[in-house]
Design a protein around this motif. Structure first.
Motif, PDB file in Angstrom:
ATOM      1  N   ARG A 110       0.857  -1.195   0.000  1.00 32.11           N
ATOM      2  CA  ARG A 110       0.000   0.000   0.000  1.00 32.11           C
ATOM      3  C   ARG A 110       0.895   1.249   0.000  1.00 32.11           C
ATOM      4  NH1 ARG A 110      -3.601  -1.002   4.362  1.00 32.11           N
ATOM      5  NH2 ARG A 110      -4.837  -2.198   2.902  1.00 32.11           N
ATOM      6  N   GLY A 111       0.658   2.139  -0.951  1.00 35.86           N
ATOM      7  CA  GLY A 111       1.487   3.349  -1.038  1.00 35.86           C
ATOM      8  C   GLY A 111       0.833   4.524  -0.332  1.00 35.86           C
ATOM      9  N   LEU A 133       2.908   0.187   5.131  1.00 37.50           N
ATOM     10  CA  LEU A 133       1.507   0.458   5.489  1.00 37.50           C
ATOM     11  C   LEU A 133       0.601  -0.729   5.226  1.00 37.50           C
ATOM     12  CD1 LEU A 133       1.372   4.051   3.914  1.00 37.50           C
ATOM     13  CD2 LEU A 133       1.778   3.447   6.303  1.00 37.50           C
ATOM     14  N   GLY A 134       1.195  -1.902   5.004  1.00 36.95           N
ATOM     15  CA  GLY A 134       0.391  -3.096   4.761  1.00 36.95           C
ATOM     16  C   GLY A 134       0.226  -3.362   3.273  1.00 36.95           C
ATOM     17  N   ARG A 147      22.886   7.928   7.327  1.00 36.67           N
ATOM     18  CA  ARG A 147      21.697   8.409   6.615  1.00 36.67           C
ATOM     19  C   ARG A 147      20.528   8.523   7.583  1.00 36.67           C
ATOM     20  NH1 ARG A 147      21.514   9.793   1.115  1.00 36.67           N
ATOM     21  NH2 ARG A 147      19.714   8.467   0.723  1.00 36.67           N
ATOM     22  N   ARG A 148      19.635   9.463   7.334  1.00 33.58           N
ATOM     23  CA  ARG A 148      18.471   9.644   8.207  1.00 33.58           C
ATOM     24  C   ARG A 148      17.254   9.024   7.523  1.00 33.58           C
ATOM     25  NH1 ARG A 148      19.760  15.800   8.165  1.00 33.58           N
ATOM     26  NH2 ARG A 148      19.740  15.096   6.005  1.00 33.58           N
ATOM     27  N   VAL A 149      16.751   7.978   8.180  1.00 32.46           N
ATOM     28  CA  VAL A 149      15.681   7.178   7.577  1.00 32.46           C
ATOM     29  C   VAL A 149      14.434   7.274   8.453  1.00 32.46           C
ATOM     30  CG1 VAL A 149      14.998   4.836   6.917  1.00 32.46           C
ATOM     31  CG2 VAL A 149      17.376   5.564   6.627  1.00 32.46           C
ATOM     32  N   VAL A 150      13.305   7.602   7.847  1.00 33.20           N
ATOM     33  CA  VAL A 150      12.036   7.568   8.583  1.00 33.20           C
ATOM     34  C   VAL A 150      11.211   6.407   8.038  1.00 33.20           C
ATOM     35  CG1 VAL A 150       9.877   8.783   9.095  1.00 33.20           C
ATOM     36  CG2 VAL A 150      12.046  10.048   9.050  1.00 33.20           C
ATOM     37  N   VAL A 151      10.835   5.492   8.933  1.00 38.11           N
ATOM     38  CA  VAL A 151       9.990   4.352   8.541  1.00 38.11           C
ATOM     39  C   VAL A 151       8.584   4.640   9.048  1.00 38.11           C
ATOM     40  CG1 VAL A 151       9.638   1.864   8.711  1.00 38.11           C
ATOM     41  CG2 VAL A 151      11.976   2.786   8.770  1.00 38.11           C
ATOM     42  N   VAL A 152       7.606   4.521   8.165  1.00 37.71           N
ATOM     43  CA  VAL A 152       6.216   4.800   8.549  1.00 37.71           C
ATOM     44  C   VAL A 152       5.457   3.476   8.639  1.00 37.71           C
ATOM     45  CG1 VAL A 152       4.131   6.117   8.014  1.00 37.71           C
ATOM     46  CG2 VAL A 152       6.373   6.986   7.296  1.00 37.71           C
ATOM     47  N   GLY A 153       5.015   3.141   9.860  1.00 39.19           N
ATOM     48  CA  GLY A 153       4.298   1.871  10.089  1.00 39.19           C
ATOM     49  C   GLY A 153       5.222   0.889  10.791  1.00 39.19           C
ATOM     50  N   ALA A 154       4.859   0.518  12.037  1.00 39.04           N
ATOM     51  CA  ALA A 154       5.741  -0.373  12.824  1.00 39.04           C
ATOM     52  C   ALA A 154       5.152  -1.771  12.932  1.00 39.04           C
ATOM     53  CB  ALA A 154       5.997   0.222  14.206  1.00 39.04           C
ATOM     54  N   GLY A 155       4.530  -2.255  11.850  1.00 34.66           N
ATOM     55  CA  GLY A 155       4.114  -3.654  11.793  1.00 34.66           C
ATOM     56  C   GLY A 155       5.351  -4.538  11.613  1.00 34.66           C
ATOM     57  N   PHE A 156       5.138  -5.800  11.217  1.00 34.63           N
ATOM     58  CA  PHE A 156       6.290  -6.697  11.068  1.00 34.63           C
ATOM     59  C   PHE A 156       7.262  -6.172  10.013  1.00 34.63           C
ATOM     60  CE2 PHE A 156       3.357  -9.758  13.077  1.00 34.63           C
ATOM     61  CZ  PHE A 156       4.192 -10.151  14.119  1.00 34.63           C
ATOM     62  N   LEU A 157       6.728  -5.748   8.853  1.00 35.46           N
ATOM     63  CA  LEU A 157       7.628  -5.281   7.791  1.00 35.46           C
ATOM     64  C   LEU A 157       8.333  -3.981   8.200  1.00 35.46           C
ATOM     65  CD1 LEU A 157       8.828  -5.544   4.980  1.00 35.46           C
ATOM     66  CD2 LEU A 157       6.820  -4.375   4.065  1.00 35.46           C
ATOM     67  N   GLY A 158       7.565  -3.031   8.756  1.00 44.14           N
ATOM     68  CA  GLY A 158       8.171  -1.764   9.179  1.00 44.14           C
ATOM     69  C   GLY A 158       9.248  -1.996  10.222  1.00 44.14           C
ATOM     70  N   GLY A 159       8.974  -2.921  11.151  1.00 46.61           N
ATOM     71  CA  GLY A 159       9.965  -3.256  12.174  1.00 46.61           C
ATOM     72  C   GLY A 159      11.236  -3.804  11.551  1.00 46.61           C
ATOM     73  N   GLU A 160      11.076  -4.707  10.571  1.00 43.67           N
ATOM     74  CA  GLU A 160      12.264  -5.274   9.915  1.00 43.67           C
ATOM     75  C   GLU A 160      13.033  -4.208   9.138  1.00 43.67           C
ATOM     76  OE1 GLU A 160      10.875  -9.941   9.467  1.00 43.67           O
ATOM     77  OE2 GLU A 160      11.102  -8.740   7.652  1.00 43.67           O
ATOM     78  N   LEU A 161      12.310  -3.272   8.526  1.00 41.60           N
ATOM     79  CA  LEU A 161      12.995  -2.196   7.793  1.00 41.60           C
ATOM     80  C   LEU A 161      13.808  -1.333   8.759  1.00 41.60           C
ATOM     81  CD1 LEU A 161      10.154  -1.125   5.323  1.00 41.60           C
ATOM     82  CD2 LEU A 161      12.247  -2.368   4.774  1.00 41.60           C
TER      83      LEU A 161
END
Ligand SMILES: Cc1cc2nc3c(=O)[nH]c(=O)nc-3n(C[C@H](O)[C@H](O)[C@H](O)COP(=O)(O)OP(=O)(O)OC[C@H]3O[C@@H](n4cnc5c(N)ncnc54)[C@H](O)[C@@H]3O)c2cc1C
Length: 400
Positions: free
Chosen positions: A112-113, A237-238, A143-157
């Protein structure tokens, strides 16, 4: 599905599609097998994309092994654009029509984008091999990285970015990561793991704006009033089931292709659509543990189990057994091995048996109306065996 099965078309050349093809051959299918995939590659595995592929340039190729004697015709780099179940034809984007006696819908799901219009450059999702290589190139020390969404995938990212010595902000709308999926207390354990691993985790917070320099992202503004410099934004975001191409086919497409317990696709009235089965992330299948509610899961193991049922059903729906496998899932986070069985998301009661963040252990069981419906462990994989057995017995007992 009374027509003799001479021609099978599989749409989706990935895990579920490949495994269904292999199961058909294993069960004696000698007819023609055509596999259509819109990616240019032969099948490959996705779980390594958010793990080893991101952190290690020398990670092995994630190609999925294709049985030597599969005897399939591959149409790679080709999209299916329409299914006509009455004529039993799949139409491709080059105008070709593929007639079938049986068709397997295995088109998975897409990331989902951000709602269109896409705000700026430098914002990525991760679903394909190309995505993973693009993201890896962004994950460099400092590098400064912002990850949006802390589900399983976001956590791994977030974990992969930390492993590459990037500065990471992880933004999550819920009060804890994964709160809806695994409960508040286990979510708090995961939050602690992120924070101890150097992730700046912002919970109960949403993105309010992307700031740009020209057309390139430079910062992310959050609902807590803070603004975070960003060289790269990773959206987690799923997923959404890839059913767009099935519009107008007469199938029930709400939240995935609705199927019966033998993976036969259904129409909105609940009638079987002859000759059509689905497997993997795109399929919404009745779950005995959920009292028969049809759910699309997005788990690797489920895709492989669907493949066997789908193949048997195409070959002979009267002898194929209903899908009763207990769902299972894994994730690796900052070196911790997360494993789950059953359907924790559907629990109405969460029992935490061990909650040891410094020792990196977590053990949780999930109940629904007083009965076990799932279990989750971190670095205690062996203790899942007994829960799996109990869930299997419950699943068989509820089977149609
Ligand atoms: C980055 C990442 C990490 C993951 N990690 C884990 C994990 O740790 N544990 C776990 O249990 N699961 C994990 N998963 C989920 C797991 O990979 C999926 O459950 C599995 O890939 C599902 O397989 P599938 O064949 O159903 O779908 P997919 O793998 O999505 O394959 C569907 C294929 O169909 C193609 N397609 C779509 N539409 C069309 C069309 N119209 N015509 C032709 N082709 C089409 C797609 O491009 C794709 O190649 C992860 C997924 C991702 C993306």
């Amino acid at each position: 599905m009374t027509a003799p099965l001479a021609r099978v078309v599989i749409v989706g050349a990935s895990l579920a599609g490949l495994r269904t093809a292999a199961a058909l051959r294993d069960h004696g299918f000698t007819g023609s097998l055509t596999i259509v995939g819109d990616e240019p590659h032969p099948p490959y595995d996705r779980p390594p994309l958010s793990k080893q592929v991101l952190t290690d340039e020398t990670a092995p190729d994630p190609a999925l092994p294709v049985p030597e004697l599969l005897g399939a015709q591959w149409k790679l780099g080709r999209s299916a654009v329409r299914l006509e179940p009455h004529e039993r034809v799949v139409l491709l984007d080059d105008g070709t029509g593929l007639p079938y006696d049986g068709v397997v819908l295995a088109t998975g799901s897409g990331a989902r984008g951000w709602p269109e219009p896409r705000p700026v450059q430098g914002i990525h999702t991760l679903r394909t091999r190309e995505d993973a290589l693009r993201v890896r190139a962004e994950l460099r020390p400092g590098r400064r990285v912002v990850v949006v969404g802390a589900g399983f995938l976001g956590g791994e990212l977030a974990a992969a970015a930390r492993a590459r010595s990037a500065h990471v902000t992880l933004v999550e709308a819920s009060r804890q990561p994964l709160e809806r999926a695994i409960g508040a207390a286990p979510g708090a354990w995961i939050a602690g793991l992120h924070r101890e691993s150097g992730v700046d985790l912002r919970t109960a917070t949403t993105v309010t704006a992307f700031r740009a320099d020209g057309d390139r992202v430079r910062a992310v503004a959050l609902s807590d009033g803070t603004e975070h410099a960003a060289d790269t934004v990773l959206l987690a975001l799923g997923g959404t089931p890839a059913t767009g191409w099935l519009a107008g086919s007469g199938l029930d497409l709400g939240h995935g292709v609705r199927c019966d317990s033998r993976l036969r696709a259904l129409d909105p009235a609940g009638a079987v659509v002859p000759g059509v089965v689905a497997a993997g992330d795109v399929a919404r299948v009745p779950q005995p543990l959920a009292g028969g509610e049809a759910i699309a899961l997005g788990h690797w193991t489920t895709a492989t189990e669907h493949a066997i049922t789908a193949a048997r059903t195409l070959l002979d729906p009267t002898t194929s057994a209903p899908h009763t496998a207990v769902p299972s899932f894994w994730s690796d986070l900052h070196g911790a091995r997360i494993r789950s069985v059953g359907l924790p998301t559907l629990a109405d009661e969460v029992l935490v048996h061990e909650h040891d963040l410094p020792g990196r252990h977590l053990k949780v069981t999930y109940l629904r109306r007083g009965r076990l419906i799932g279990a989750l462990t971190v670095n205690r994989t062996r203790s899942l065996t007994a829960y799996r057995r109990e869930l299997h017995a419950a699943s068989e007992a509820f089977a149609p």
